[in-house]
Design a protein around this motif. Sequence first.
Motif, mmCIF file in Angstrom:
data_model
loop_
_atom_site.group_PDB
_atom_site.id
_atom_site.type_symbol
_atom_site.label_atom_id
_atom_site.label_comp_id
_atom_site.label_asym_id
_atom_site.label_seq_id
_atom_site.Cartn_x
_atom_site.Cartn_y
_atom_site.Cartn_z
ATOM 1 N N ASP A 34 0.825 -1.210 0.000
ATOM 2 C CA ASP A 34 0.000 0.000 0.000
ATOM 3 C C ASP A 34 0.862 1.263 0.000
ATOM 4 O OD1 ASP A 34 -2.219 -1.610 0.089
ATOM 5 O OD2 ASP A 34 -2.404 -1.530 2.272
ATOM 6 N N THR A 35 0.463 2.225 -0.815
ATOM 7 C CA THR A 35 1.161 3.510 -0.859
ATOM 8 C C THR A 35 0.145 4.646 -0.849
ATOM 9 O OG1 THR A 35 1.190 3.555 -3.286
ATOM 10 C CG2 THR A 35 3.092 2.569 -2.182
ATOM 11 N N THR A 36 0.556 5.762 -0.285
ATOM 12 C CA THR A 36 -0.234 6.998 -0.340
ATOM 13 C C THR A 36 0.738 8.113 -0.698
ATOM 14 O OG1 THR A 36 -1.734 6.182 1.383
ATOM 15 C CG2 THR A 36 -1.781 8.533 0.903
ATOM 16 N N VAL A 37 0.732 8.496 -1.967
ATOM 17 C CA VAL A 37 1.689 9.486 -2.458
ATOM 18 C C VAL A 37 0.939 10.549 -3.250
ATOM 19 C CG1 VAL A 37 3.748 9.869 -3.845
ATOM 20 C CG2 VAL A 37 3.486 7.718 -2.596
ATOM 21 N N PRO A 38 1.130 11.834 -2.944
ATOM 22 C CA PRO A 38 0.449 12.893 -3.704
ATOM 23 C C PRO A 38 0.922 12.894 -5.153
ATOM 24 C CG PRO A 38 2.142 13.828 -2.291
ATOM 25 C CD PRO A 38 2.021 12.396 -1.897
ATOM 26 N N SER A 39 0.032 13.289 -6.067
ATOM 27 C CA SER A 39 0.385 13.302 -7.485
ATOM 28 C C SER A 39 0.395 14.705 -8.074
ATOM 29 C CB SER A 39 -0.603 12.432 -8.280
ATOM 30 O OG SER A 39 -1.932 12.923 -8.127
ATOM 31 N N ASP A 40 -0.212 15.670 -7.396
ATOM 32 C CA ASP A 40 -0.319 17.026 -7.936
ATOM 33 C C ASP A 40 -0.556 17.974 -6.772
ATOM 34 O OD1 ASP A 40 -0.471 18.869 -10.149
ATOM 35 O OD2 ASP A 40 -2.623 18.994 -9.783
ATOM 36 N N GLU A 41 0.429 18.828 -6.469
ATOM 37 C CA GLU A 41 0.332 19.674 -5.280
ATOM 38 C C GLU A 41 0.857 21.077 -5.556
ATOM 39 O OE1 GLU A 41 -1.053 19.068 -2.437
ATOM 40 O OE2 GLU A 41 -1.449 16.919 -2.668
ATOM 41 N N GLU A 42 0.328 22.037 -4.794
ATOM 42 C CA GLU A 42 0.751 23.425 -4.928
ATOM 43 C C GLU A 42 2.056 23.658 -4.181
ATOM 44 O OE1 GLU A 42 -1.037 27.974 -4.334
ATOM 45 O OE2 GLU A 42 -2.223 26.216 -3.753
ATOM 46 N N VAL A 43 2.907 24.497 -4.757
ATOM 47 C CA VAL A 43 4.177 24.845 -4.135
ATOM 48 C C VAL A 43 3.932 25.418 -2.740
ATOM 49 C CG1 VAL A 43 6.144 26.429 -4.267
ATOM 50 C CG2 VAL A 43 5.362 25.230 -6.318
ATOM 51 N N GLY A 44 4.734 24.966 -1.777
ATOM 52 C CA GLY A 44 4.616 25.467 -0.413
ATOM 53 C C GLY A 44 3.688 24.667 0.474
ATOM 54 N N THR A 45 2.968 23.699 -0.103
ATOM 55 C CA THR A 45 2.042 22.868 0.672
ATOM 56 C C THR A 45 2.803 21.767 1.398
ATOM 57 O OG1 THR A 45 0.295 23.257 -0.948
ATOM 58 C CG2 THR A 45 0.005 21.391 0.548
ATOM 59 N N GLU A 46 2.426 21.511 2.638
ATOM 60 C CA GLU A 46 3.024 20.388 3.371
ATOM 61 C C GLU A 46 2.281 19.108 3.016
ATOM 62 O OE1 GLU A 46 4.636 20.366 7.678
ATOM 63 O OE2 GLU A 46 2.672 19.376 7.833
ATOM 64 N N ARG A 145 22.798 -3.519 -0.495
ATOM 65 C CA ARG A 145 23.274 -4.781 0.059
ATOM 66 C C ARG A 145 24.702 -4.626 0.590
ATOM 67 N NH1 ARG A 145 21.209 -9.291 -4.340
ATOM 68 N NH2 ARG A 145 19.205 -8.326 -4.826
ATOM 69 N N GLU A 146 25.089 -5.550 1.411
ATOM 70 C CA GLU A 146 26.451 -5.564 1.927
ATOM 71 C C GLU A 146 27.417 -5.738 0.756
ATOM 72 O OE1 GLU A 146 29.204 -7.991 5.184
ATOM 73 O OE2 GLU A 146 27.091 -8.511 4.890
ATOM 74 N N GLY A 147 28.386 -4.887 0.681
ATOM 75 C CA GLY A 147 29.302 -4.918 -0.449
ATOM 76 C C GLY A 147 29.113 -3.737 -1.372
ATOM 77 N N GLY A 148 27.998 -3.006 -1.180
ATOM 78 C CA GLY A 148 27.824 -1.772 -1.926
ATOM 79 C C GLY A 148 26.866 -1.807 -3.084
ATOM 80 N N SER A 149 26.364 -2.988 -3.498
ATOM 81 C CA SER A 149 25.419 -3.025 -4.615
ATOM 82 C C SER A 149 24.085 -2.434 -4.179
ATOM 83 C CB SER A 149 25.222 -4.463 -5.101
ATOM 84 O OG SER A 149 24.696 -5.273 -4.065
ATOM 85 N N THR A 150 23.471 -1.683 -5.102
ATOM 86 C CA THR A 150 22.228 -0.973 -4.783
ATOM 87 C C THR A 150 21.159 -1.294 -5.813
ATOM 88 O OG1 THR A 150 23.440 0.847 -3.742
ATOM 89 C CG2 THR A 150 21.178 1.299 -4.443
ATOM 90 N N ASN A 151 19.940 -1.537 -5.344
ATOM 91 C CA ASN A 151 18.784 -1.769 -6.209
ATOM 92 C C ASN A 151 17.723 -0.718 -5.923
ATOM 93 O OD1 ASN A 151 19.829 -4.142 -7.398
ATOM 94 N ND2 ASN A 151 19.147 -5.346 -5.642
ATOM 95 N N GLU A 152 17.169 -0.145 -6.968
ATOM 96 C CA GLU A 152 16.063 0.792 -6.785
ATOM 97 C C GLU A 152 14.804 0.010 -6.418
ATOM 98 O OE1 GLU A 152 13.307 3.962 -9.300
ATOM 99 O OE2 GLU A 152 15.120 3.122 -10.209
ATOM 100 N N ILE A 153 14.134 0.415 -5.369
ATOM 101 C CA ILE A 153 12.862 -0.212 -4.990
ATOM 102 C C ILE A 153 11.740 0.422 -5.803
ATOM 103 C CG2 ILE A 153 11.224 -0.583 -3.110
ATOM 104 C CD1 ILE A 153 13.616 -0.611 -1.192
ATOM 105 N N GLU A 154 11.588 1.728 -5.687
ATOM 106 C CA GLU A 154 10.609 2.448 -6.502
ATOM 107 C C GLU A 154 10.802 3.947 -6.305
ATOM 108 O OE1 GLU A 154 5.843 2.313 -7.601
ATOM 109 O OE2 GLU A 154 6.811 0.647 -6.589
ATOM 110 N N THR A 155 10.382 4.705 -7.316
ATOM 111 C CA THR A 155 10.437 6.165 -7.260
ATOM 112 C C THR A 155 9.059 6.723 -7.586
ATOM 113 O OG1 THR A 155 12.779 6.245 -7.896
ATOM 114 C CG2 THR A 155 11.480 8.251 -8.228
ATOM 115 N N TRP A 156 8.604 7.676 -6.782
ATOM 116 C CA TRP A 156 7.297 8.305 -6.990
ATOM 117 C C TRP A 156 7.504 9.786 -7.303
ATOM 118 C CZ3 TRP A 156 8.446 4.816 -3.191
ATOM 119 C CH2 TRP A 156 7.671 3.648 -3.132
ATOM 120 N N SER A 157 6.833 10.273 -8.317
ATOM 121 C CA SER A 157 6.944 11.686 -8.716
ATOM 122 C C SER A 157 5.573 12.344 -8.686
ATOM 123 C CB SER A 157 7.553 11.807 -10.112
ATOM 124 O OG SER A 157 8.859 11.271 -10.142
ATOM 125 N N ALA A 158 5.577 13.670 -8.669
ATOM 126 C CA ALA A 158 4.322 14.433 -8.677
ATOM 127 C C ALA A 158 4.556 15.742 -9.415
ATOM 128 C CB ALA A 158 3.838 14.708 -7.259
#
Length: 261
Positions: A34-46, A145-158
């Motif tokens: 489950d995710t709750t991520v804003p998709s369109d917001e006004e500048v300055g809004t928390e 991971r240990e050793g320095g390898s990195t995997n992207e889980i997910e990125t959310w944009s708005a």
Amino acid sequence: MTKTSWSRFSRLALACLFVLSVATVPVAAVSVGDTTVPSDEEVGTEVTATATLTELYQNPSLESWTLAGSTELTDVTWTVEYYDQTGAKVDQQSFDGQSFSGAQVNAEDGTSRVEVRLTGTVPEVGDYTYDPAQSFTVMALEQTREGGSTNEIETWSATHYTEESREARNEIDEAVTAVEEVDDEEAERRLQNAIEAYDGEEFTLAADLAEQARERAEQTQQSNRRIQLAMYGVGGLVVIGLLAGGFLYWRSQQSGYDKLG
């Protein structure tokens, strides 16, 4: 080698390639629930964004890893909560700033679910564009991971906007809809000028030009309708004239007499 043997060899080779390709596909780092991520917001809004991570140890040899996150929000606070299989919270960590790392996810701790909550302020727009609409990264999560390898889980944009830019965009949206319905070069020119003004952050001018483009397109559409109605009227008169002429001709034939009768 016979044709049949070659065919069998080809099928075997393709099968081997398929197995190798499947074997080399990286195992998904983590599942996102489950995710709750804003998709369109006004500048300055928390705003607040949340994401639940499950299936934390899909790689059988991976029993411990580090969670990292980043965002373009400002005045940021991160909260990472760890839950066991019964749903009980086993730990919690908090981080400040636009990025964090060092959130340890360990199977030995009984962690089976991780919930990430982010609170921050929508940033200023650096570069306005009508298409595509200006956007920013709300939240990006990575597995290290240990050793320095990195995997992207997910990125959310708005997308983000100001009151002035939103009004200008709305005017342009309406103008686009109107202009698409007619063939009018002047309306298209004004619309393009409105978009260029928007990209240049001249929002008042953009709104005015978009309104002009919309009005021009609507006038053209109304004119086209009048012409069409007039053509229908002329066509109707022609049909009526043909029918009347045919009727009169028929009457004239009926009123005649047979001179040999």
